[in-house]
Design an enzyme around this catalytic site. Structure first.
Site, PDB file in Angstrom:
ATOM      1  NE  ARG A1113       1.107   1.075   1.931  1.00  0.00           N
ATOM      2  CZ  ARG A1113       0.756   1.379   0.648  1.00  0.00           C
ATOM      3  NH1 ARG A1113      -0.441   2.171   0.634  1.00  0.00           N
ATOM      4  NH2 ARG A1113       1.205   0.796  -0.317  1.00  0.00           N
ATOM      5  CG  HIS A1158       4.821   2.238  -3.659  1.00  0.00           C
ATOM      6  ND1 HIS A1158       3.842   2.354  -2.551  1.00  0.00           N
ATOM      7  CD2 HIS A1158       4.210   3.096  -4.533  1.00  0.00           C
ATOM      8  CE1 HIS A1158       3.078   3.428  -2.847  1.00  0.00           C
ATOM      9  NE2 HIS A1158       3.272   3.600  -4.051  1.00  0.00           N
ATOM     10  CD  GLU A1203      -2.399   2.611  -6.296  1.00  0.00           C
ATOM     11  OE1 GLU A1203      -2.194   3.113  -7.337  1.00  0.00           O
ATOM     12  OE2 GLU A1203      -3.033   3.388  -5.445  1.00  0.00           O
ATOM     13  CG  ASN A1344      -3.594   2.127  -1.932  1.00  0.00           C
ATOM     14  OD1 ASN A1344      -3.652   1.965  -0.870  1.00  0.00           O
ATOM     15  ND2 ASN A1344      -2.665   2.058  -2.741  1.00  0.00           N
ATOM     16  CE1 TYR A1346      -4.771   9.243  -2.875  1.00  0.00           C
ATOM     17  CE2 TYR A1346      -4.754   7.048  -3.739  1.00  0.00           C
ATOM     18  CZ  TYR A1346      -4.038   7.842  -3.000  1.00  0.00           C
ATOM     19  OH  TYR A1346      -2.966   7.772  -2.521  1.00  0.00           O
ATOM     20  CD  GLU A1411      -1.549   4.567  -1.809  1.00  0.00           C
ATOM     21  OE1 GLU A1411      -1.761   5.387  -2.586  1.00  0.00           O
ATOM     22  OE2 GLU A1411      -0.513   3.895  -2.022  1.00  0.00           O
TER      23      GLU A1411
END
Length: 1560
Positions: A1113, A1158, A1203, A1344, A1346, A1411
């Site tokens: 990516r 991005h 995002e 994404n 985390y 992500e």
């Protein structure tokens, strides 16, 4: 008093649950040859009619048979709440209450919130010792429509959790399949009037038996079905509000009986052999007494009453499969008399009779009251009274209750039981279970001291015991209705049946025991009314200790040789069997009764009663009133399932003057009752002889500064050993003697408030040590041989960490601080009988420097040393915090124990505040302290006798404390070999906290001292129970590895890696400008060069190949292609770079996944408003068109925006990311998001319309979100906060893309807050055309992810911005591993949960994880040893696998972030996410693989995780293509874990970067 139509209201009825030890019924019940109802009734009547009132009411002492069972009940719709949660369907009671038919318009919506409070209800059961719990299953929670095809997994799981929790707590579940709450969908088709319901109930029953039958051994098909038939379908007082007493009421009973029979046969045929359970039915009935005792007509009428109520259901099941002859005869008789049909009784076929007869393994009885019955002829209206020719009355002398339908008539129960036994169970040998008995009280007044209920239960239970012992009736169980106050039908919450009070005004629905709960506990404990408990549960004579004299040990070594332990990783495991779990309290803090029954004053009584001594002038005169509440305290201890209770004796309660001559027997009696109560509940008493409350009479002779107290204390100890030692096997002489000496006699902060810091503490400590030794020897010499107990002393210490471990003077200072606090007492007792050398040296030298002729520290004689050394059988330690210590040179002109030490203390970085300033939490210090004790004191057995600091009522911090501190203790035991034997938490309940009064609070139970309410458990109490039950922290199921397969990829973003910021015609981006603005990026880093990927295509593709991934990516830099953001000029050099990169990837068989945006917006567009300017939608479409046209023939996977939440919020709201705008936080983020969504939709439509047919790719948007869980899952506002968090983060963009518009929650909340300050909502609205255009603009869900957060409600008042609109505060669980980013904590389980959420919330879309990764900071560690990177990827990817294989989430790919360390936006190069380390000190910027490269490559190569049994698998054998280059000059590559070294707690979360994985 005449009772109107209808026997019982809803308030009468309950379902009872319990299990039976009796043999299971293996055969059909034989047929009665003929009905004997009249004969049975006549026998009972004749037996009891001549009883005098005195004979009738005489109390019977004694107990029930040893195998008798006790139970308590609840019903689903009364307590569960969660009426529409997790897919639950609507019940007839939901509809009924929503239509306003209930008192005060109350509803079932939340009820007691038991749907979310399984642990709380289990706690109540443990406190009561109820061995059985009877509850009902909500049909619609499992089958929302009433049919199996509508099965809801969450509903099934709820009852799994409930049943498992009960069994884990030691309770047998009894389950009622149906207690009135019919699915509304079935009612819409006729409900119980429709014959098809028999098959529906059969299907439901079959599912429940198959799902839960391995754990549930007692089943009740229906609870009080008479109420359904008569009040639901006859009078219409209950839902479904049908008023058809002629046809429907009887039809309902007909179908209920057939349904019951089918359920019984299903169990009998398919499950009985497998599970050996019982199935019965619970029928409700009053006792019917003739109003005129001499009237044969009234006697006959009373018998008819019972047949119309009880026999209607019981006769078919227990006698002959058909309705009672008197019922059938009476219906026909009335039809003839009245010339019309008053009741249409359906007819069973012979096959149906055979099918119904004998279908019960027990007779369940709900009984609450009695009626006086008289014959009443000539009424030709419908209804059971009129059809039956009887009328019901009550005696005005019968005690009333909150319900006019229930009077207390206990003797009626005995008579009814005799009747049931004669009529139904004596021949068939089926036992009777009393499945519901109780009474309602009002919802106002004294809600806790429900003495009327106590009297009611005492009388009714006693009548049941008479039936057993005096009449020979076979009764095996008694169930009290109900566990908690609940929704009582039409009466709503106005009538209270509960043994526990529920505050329905509080959204958290706290439960508080009433007097009746404690009373019923006593009945259970005594198995009735015996004078002593049924059995003593505890063997108090354990292993005897013959001689425990500890050997003398050599001097301390500095630095200590104790093991140096790491701080971070969480350890899963358990303690050995026999580990002692407990809680503690102390006499002055909890007992109260300061002058009751002859108690003498203590120094704390004297001190606190002086005005101004304690905040708010509070004192311990009453405290928790434990002196008068032994039963209440035992309830809490039982509920926690504790093995040990540490408490202290009040010296002045036993010897008011401090001496034996003043012996107070009532004080002795109190402690005898407490000790006996503990032992009866299998709880070991751990008794502290002295916890600071010296008798004032002894302080009057100078207290512990007087050596005479040594012998006086010994006299007191001797008495206690002699009096209680036959039952007490663990004695602690003193609690925290260092506190007594220093705070009491040095600082003068606590009684006796002596302020002599230079010498008094040392003299007092000297006497305390001698007193302890004397008390020890007394026990050793006089009592150990006969009693076999332990004696020790409880010392206090904080772990002391050197400020710098590499500076010897600091190491010595830390040891010195520990010796002055802990070694002061531990060294004489556990080492050599004398004070530590460091202490003697310091005090001696200080004294000489101060001009004194001798040391202020007294000396022990050799005889003293020999006498003191070894006077403890185990090492007991209280510890709460950790300090960092450095050496200082203290002033000499102040003589003080404190300045003698020459140290300065502070808290280490990362310590967390508590309610007490000097007790911050530093969990890792506990393990280090325990290792030091092991090394310093010869590996003794250790008990932690006090741990857990002051917290608040909403005790999330205490939760974290317990989870982390207990885990450190577990590490010390399991990993370090520390001989830890027990853990005692502080404390049982909120209490008097010495100088702080009643705040803050240490308790596991909250006490409202203003209202004198009984304690209620905090969430930490439930956690401690779980820790005790599990004996530690076994690996949670969600953390277990799942072995299977997946695929992987990796990712980068243009600004973060490319560099070449002004090369080949590239235009400025907003990040170029932002990074060149001072103080925006950490250390003024920027992306001018970054990783120089613009010039290193070959290197980067090579590294991607090392990872074995099939996808990569990347993002395209908009200003590299269109320098001013428009299509007026296309920069061919920029396009050429991306063409070359794509071609290189394809040549390596790596598929590119391209992100269009991005975050690096052309600065030229920002100069005209950027994403706030609606024209950007067209500009973005133009840009996308150029990229699609140039790369679309080779790129098949597109991401429009990465995002967008961070673009809108960080860039235009908080201003912590480019373009750094924070001047319009109330509106700008919403405007930006609005335009981002429209821009995405336009790009999607462009691809869909112009390029999809030609190139056949996929295109969607990538959204970021943490997983959110409530900080307190039992607190509704925290639960709501978690919902808002997800809707305001993930849902902000996902809802429009997947549903066309913002969520209602977001729109409503922002509108409501906006209108309070202005004319319209600050959230822009989409037009209908825009909704249609945006809806469905996705080919997959890009995620994404985390980390996770714990949410709580946060009130921003009138402030207007996104955060205030969301109204959510976030914290992290302290057990989650840290990373190099302050916002990123490791919680793998959250990944699976958010994936499941996306599946359920957005229609099961294909999901690409675009992500996922973790950061580090500080010295580089190429080994990547955990924490966190290898551990992170292994656990997070495994959760992805679970989501795919176990939850059915359609996951198509996984991308790791990031390929290499790069510019992490606002964090610059400080936070490193990469698989490859980029050595920035080398101008060539070499990429050096970390160990995680090979770990991740194995996962990719193996397409998942190979089970240990298959290892080594060929896919796991990877040879690195090259060895790592040597570390660059001046930069050491550490191969050990290094923790974060920067404090970023006050920074806002930066914008993040990410990596990609292959299709699964």
């Amino acid at each position: 008093m005449k009772v109107l139509e209808g026997f019982l209201s809803l308030g009468l009825l309950a379902v009872f649950w319990s299990s039976s030890n009796a043999k299971q019924q293996k055969f059909r019940i034989p047929v009665h040859q003929k009905s004997a109802s009249a004969i049975s009734y006549q026998k009972v009547w004749e037996k009891f009619r001549s009883q005098s009132e005195a004979e009738r009411d005489e109390f019977l002492s004694g107990s029930f048979p040893v195998d008798f069972e006790w139970s308590v009940s609840s019903e689903s719709f009364k307590v569960e709440g969660g009426w529409a949660e997790d897919g639950k369907g609507e019940t007839i009671w939901d509809r009924f209450s929503h239509e306003g038919h209930v008192f005060d318009k109350q509803t079932t919506d939340l009820a007691c919130d038991s749907y979310h409070k399984v642990d709380y209800d289990a706690y109540l059961l443990r406190g009561m010792m109820a061995p059985n719990y009877q509850f009902s299953i909500s049909w619609t929670r499992i089958f929302p429509t009433g049919h199996r095809e509508s099965l809801v997994d969450e509903g099934v799981a709820y009852y799994d959790k409930m049943i498992n929790t009960l069994l884990q707590s030691g309770f047998e579940p009894t389950v009622t399949l149906h207690h009135w709450d019919l699915p509304q969908t079935l009612q819409d088709s006729g409900g119980w009037v429709n014959d098809s319901i028999v098959e529906a109930f059969k299907e439901f029953s079959d599912f429940c038996f198959s799902r839960y039958g391995d754990r549930v051994k007692t089943w009740i098909t229906f609870g009080s079905p008479w109420v359904v038939s008569n009040l639901g379908y006859g009078t219409g007082e209950h839902p479904p509000s049908m008023k058809d007493p002629i046809i429907a009421s009887y039809k309902v009973t007909h179908n209920v009986l057939k349904s019951h029979a089918e359920a019984w046969h299903i169990y009998n045929d398919n499950y009985r052999k497998l599970y050996s359970g019982k199935v019965g039915i619970a029928l409700n009935s009053d006792w019917a007494e003739p109003r005129n005792p001499v009237s044969d007509q009234d006697v006959a009428a009373a018998e008819r009453y019972l047949n119309f109520q009880l026999g209607w259901f019981a006769h078919p099941i227990f006698v002959d499969g058909d309705y009672p002859a008197v019922l059938k005869k009476q219906i026909e008789k009335k039809k003839g008399e009245c010339g019309k049909e008053l009741a249409r009784l359906p007819v069973f076929t012979e096959a149906e009779k055979q099918r119904i007869r004998g279908t019960a393994d027990f007779f369940g009885l709900h009984h609450y009251t009695s009626r006086l019955i008289s014959e009443s002829l000539g009424v030709c209206d419908a209804g059971p009274n009129n059809v039956g020719d009887f009328e019901a009355y009550t005696d005005p002398t019968w005690p009333s209750t909150a319900s006019d339908q229930i009077q207390s008539v206990p003797w009626g129960l005995r008579r009814l039981l005799n009747y049931i036994y004669l009529e139904y169970t004596s021949i068939t040998k089926v036992p009777i279970y009393i499945t519901g008995n109780g009474m309602p009280t009002e919802y106002y007044g004294d809600l806790l001291n429900d003495i009327q209920r106590v009297d009611y239960l005492k009388a009714y239970i006693n009548e049941a015991m008479k039936a057993v012992h005096l009449d020979g009736v076979v009764i095996q169980r008694f169930t009290v209705q109900s566990l908690i106050d609940g929704f009582e039908g039409p009466q709503g919450y106005s009538q209270r049946f509960g043994l526990h009070y529920v505050n329905f005004e509080d959204p958290d629905r706290p439960r508080i025991p009433k007097a009746s709960a404690y009373y019923y506990s006593k009945v259970i404990e005594h198995n009735g009314f015996a004078e002593t408990p049924a059995s003593s549960k505890m063997q108090i004579n354990g292993n005897r200790i013959e001689s425990t004299k500890l050997p003398s040990l050599p001097p301390s070594e500095v630095p200590s040789k104790s093991k140096v332990v790491e701080r971070q990783l969480y350890h899963y495991g358990t303690f050995p069997e026999g580990f002692q779990w407990g809680v503690f309290s102390s006499a002055y803090q909890v007992e109260g009764g300061w002058n009751a029954d002859g108690k003498g004053p203590s120094v704390w009584d004297t001190f606190t009663q002086k005005p101004g001594m304690i905040a708010n002038n509070v004192n311990g005169d009453v405290a928790c009133d434990s002196y008068n509440k032994i039963d209440e305290d035992l309830y809490m201890l039982r509920a926690l399932k504790l093995k040990t209770y540490r408490f202290s004796l009040s010296w002045s309660r036993i010897f008011p003057s401090g001496k034996k001559s003043s012996l107070n027997q009532k004080g002795v009696d109190y402690y005898n009752r407490l000790i006996d109560g503990l032992l009866a509940n299998n709880i070991t008493p751990m008794v502290t002889l002295y916890h600071w409350d010296l008798p004032q009479a002894l302080q009057n002779i100078n207290g512990w500064d007087n050596p005479e107290l040594i012998n006086i204390f010994n006299e007191y100890c001797d008495f206690c050993y002699a009096t209680f030692g036959d039952r007490v096997k663990f004695w602690i002489t003193f609690n925290e003697p260092q506190t007594i000496a220093w705070s009491g006699y040095g600082l003068g902060q606590i009684p006796p408030n002596v302020n002599q810091p230079g010498d008094a503490p040392y003299r007092v400590a000297h006497n305390l040590l001698k007193a302890h030794a004397q008390a020890y020897h007394t026990y050793d010499n006089k009592y150990r041989a006969s009693q076999g107990g332990l004696v020790s002393i409880s010392l206090n210490a904080e772990w002391t960490e050197p400020l710098d471990v590499n500076i010897p003077r600091e190491v010595v200072a830390a040891d010195r601080a520990l010796q002055f606090q802990l070694g002061w007492f531990a060294h004489p007792i556990f080492k050599n009988g004398d004070y530590p050398d460091a202490m003697k040296w310091q005090v001696g030298n200080k004294s000489e420097l101060q001009g004194l002729t001798e040391s202020r520290l007294p000396s022990f004689t050799d005889e003293d040393k020999a006498f003191i050394q070894g006077t403890a059988d185990v090492f007991c330690i209280n510890t709460y915090t950790t300090k960092v210590v450095r050496h200082v040179t203290s002033i000499l002109d102040v003589e003080s124990y404190q300045t003698d030490q020459d140290v300065e203390k502070d808290f280490p970085d990362g310590s967390e505040n508590t309610a007490v300033n000097d007790q911050k939490t530093v969990f890792w210090g506990l393990r280090r302290l325990l290792n030091w004790l092991k090394e310093e004191y010869g590996d003794p057995e250790i008990y932690i006798t006090g741990n857990v600091p002051d917290m608040t009522v909403d005790d999330t911090d205490r939760i974290f404390f317990l989870k982390t501190y207990v885990d450190e203790a577990l590490k010390a035991h399991n990993l370090d070999g520390v001989r830890l034997k027990g853990y005692i938490a502080s404390s049982l309940m909120d209490s008097f906290e010495w100088l702080n009064g009643y705040y803050p609070s240490y308790g596991l139970h909250h006490v409202n001292f203003l209202l004198s309410n009984r304690p209620t458990p905090k969430r930490s109490a439930h956690l401690l129970f779980d820790i005790i039950r599990n004996n530690g922290f076994p690996l949670p199921v969600e953390e277990e590895m799942l072995y299977g397969h997946s695929r992987g990829s990796t990712a980068t973003a243009a600004y973060q890696i490319e560099g070449a910021w002004r090369t080949d015609g590239k235009g400025l981006s907003i990040w170029d400008k932002y990074a060149h603005t001072p103080s925006k990026i950490a250390k003024d880093d920027n992306g001018d060069i970054a990783c120089d990927s613009y010039n290193r295509i070959a290197d980067d593709v090579d590294n991607v190949k090392k990872l074995r991934v099939g996808h990569y990516r990347m993002s395209v830099a908009w200003p590299r292609i269109m320098p001013d953001g428009t299509n007026r000029k296309i920069n061919e050099a920029g396009l050429n770079y991306y063409n070359r990169l794509v071609d290189a990837l394809l040549a390596a068989n790596i598929q590119p996944q391209v992100t269009l945006y991005h975050w690096d917006l052309p600065q030229a567009l920002q100069d005209v408003g950027g994403w706030e300017n609606e024209t950007i939608v067209d500009r973005f479409r133009d840009y996308a068109d150029v990229v699609f046209n140039s790369l679309g023939d080779r790129v098949k996977f597109w991401i429009t925006l990465n995002e967008p939440l961070n673009v809108a919020l960080a860039g235009y709201g908080h201003g912590t990311a480019a373009p750094g705008i924070n001047s319009r936080p109330a509106t700008a983020p919403y405007v930006v998001a609005h335009n981002l969504i429209k821009a995405h939709a336009e790009a999607w439509h462009l691809y869909n319309d112009k390029y999809r047919a030609k190139y056949g790719g996929l295109i969607s948007i990538t959204l970021n979100s943490d997983w959110a869980e409530p900080r307190n899952p039992y607190k509704q506002e925290d639960v709501d906060a978690a919902v808002r968090y997800l809707q305001f983060t993930l849902g902000w963009f996902a809802h429009p893309v997947f549903n066309g518009d913002y969520s209602d929650l977001m729109k409503d909340r922002i509108r409501e807050r906006s209108l309070a300050a202005g004319p319209q909502s600050r959230l822009p609205e989409f037009t209908p055309a825009e909704v249609a255009r945006i809806n469905g603009t996705h080919d997959y869900f890009g995620l994404n992810h985390y980390t996770s957060v714990l949410t709580h409600y946060l009130d921003y008042k009138d402030y207007e911005d996104y955060d205030a609109d969301r109204g959510v505060g976030v914290v992290s669980d302290r057990t989650w591993l840290e990373s190099g980013s302050f916002w990123l904590k490791v919680n793998p389980a959250g990944f699976r949960k958010i994936l499941k959420f996306i599946k359920d919330e957005y229609g099961e879309p294909p999901v690409y994880i675009t992500e996922n990764g973790v950061s580090e900071r500080g010295p580089i560690d190429l080994n990547d040893v955990p924490p966190p990177r290898i551990h992170y990827y292994n656990t997070y990817i495994n959760q992805v696998l679970k989501a795919r294989l176990l939850d059915g989430v359609d996951i198509r790919g996984y991308t790791a972030w990031s390929l290499m360390d790069n510019v992490e936006w606002g964090a610059g190069f400080e936070e490193r996410f990469g698989f490859f380390y980029v050595n920035r000190s080398d101008p060539s910027l070499p990429r050096i693989p970390k160990e995680s490269v090979w770990s991740y490559a194995k996962i990719v190569s193996c397409n998942g995780f190979i089970s240990p049994g298959e290892s080594p698998h060929e896919c796991q054998i990877l040879e690195p293509e090259e060895t790592n280059p040597a570390p660059p000059p001046g930069e050491e590559l550490f191969l050990e874990v290094s923790g974060p070294d920067a404090d970023t707690r006050n920074k806002k979360r930066p914008v993040e970067e990410h990596i990609n994985l292959d299709h699964f």
